[in-house]
Write an enzyme that holds these catalytic residues in place. Sequence first.
Site, mmCIF file in Angstrom:
data_model
loop_
_atom_site.group_PDB
_atom_site.id
_atom_site.type_symbol
_atom_site.label_atom_id
_atom_site.label_comp_id
_atom_site.label_asym_id
_atom_site.label_seq_id
_atom_site.Cartn_x
_atom_site.Cartn_y
_atom_site.Cartn_z
ATOM 1 C CD GLU A 278 -2.562 -1.514 0.065
ATOM 2 O OE1 GLU A 278 -2.857 -0.482 -0.838
ATOM 3 O OE2 GLU A 278 -2.951 -2.567 -0.138
ATOM 4 C CG ASP A 359 2.470 -7.201 -5.865
ATOM 5 O OD1 ASP A 359 1.733 -6.567 -4.775
ATOM 6 O OD2 ASP A 359 2.074 -7.955 -6.434
HETATM 7 ZN ZN LIG Z 1 -2.652 -2.607 -4.696
#
Ligand SMILES: [Zn+2]
Length: 419
Positions: A278, A359
């Site tokens: 996030e 990621d």
């Molecule tokens: Zn995401």
Amino acid sequence: MSPRGWAVLTLAGLGLAVLVAALVLIPWSRPPAPRADQLAALRELPADQVERARQFRAALRPGGWAALGVGLLVALALGLTPLGSRLIELAGRLFGDHWAAQAVLGGLAVVLVADLVTLPFSAWRHAVLTRYGLATNGWGGWAVDLLKSYAVSAVIGAVALLGFYTVVRLAPRWWWAFGAAGAATLVVLLSFVLPVLVEPVFNRFAPMEPGPLRTQLMDLAARDGVPVRDVLVADASRRTRAVNAYVSGFGPTRRVVVYDNLLREATPAEVTAVVAHELGHAKDRDVPTGTLTGALGAAAAVVALYLIGSWPPLLRLAGVDSVAQPRAFGLLLALVTVAGLVFAPVQALMSRRVEARADAHALALTDDPAAFESMQRRLSAINLSDPDPPRWEYLYSASHPSTVERIAAARAYARKAGP
Ligand SMILES: [Zn+2]
């Protein structure tokens, strides 16, 4: 030059701007996630878990596609036959055929009909979620959420409809220009106020309890150079067993939110991996980027509706004289629905690229590919996501890389980073 000529020019300019924004701001090259690693990861997942996730997705699929199909058919029926304009006239008649009544009540009536026809499929979805143990809210909670979302849409819709048709009346020749600017502004405004005005309608948010995990997460954000006032915990468990986290808003309304389920189900290292993902969204300004492309897209859509909507055969089908009449709202909705279905795979592709970048950010920030991988396995197990979904469905609608892609990316990272 005529307003029409200017509209063509404006649309070309906006189209170019969307294209440039997408080319520059979306990370088109993605970090490696070799297929061999994906297949190895798939083989290592418990077979019964994969089977159960696939059964669950198969159970959802007919209702999901039927909702899309029926929604499209009804939108076309309301827009490409006089049905929509008659419904709007009828709604306006309650208030002496006043244009504002036609615009707001008529517009909302058309949207409501289009929503109600897909209601049985929403109920089907809830029944499947309940049967598989993902939904925790029961039919009462489901109905309350539904009514809340109708109320929120009605408020936003009423403002948009009234604003739009006021502009049409004030500027009959140039409404598309003001409408485009208004639509773009509305998108920015909604994205900004969403976390403070809309999300609290559906969930309660509380700052994360002080403790080692919270300290670790705040340190992580500081180390990342992404100042975060707080990590908020949403009471998602009132509705679902699913685990998730997200970033929303921008500037003073930006927030990182984790589901209470996530804190309950995942290890601290796994929560850290999720929050690091996030933070990647925050650091790369993915919300402002999405808002900007959304705003440009909305502006382009208004101009395109003006141009397409002046095509006489369409107006004849809808039984209206001009696309700018409140009575023609059904036609606008039909065109928007078709555009939404056509552009869905493009949006999904852009979303997957942005998610893959977040990621990669999480892996680099935590340097803990093992925790990242176990988090992906846990997400897939609890949320019953197909770790390697059917290609066509993935291409049409997947907003995130698949579980096996995300695990493969973690393994590729681990190899590159070395022991
Ligand atoms: Zn995401």
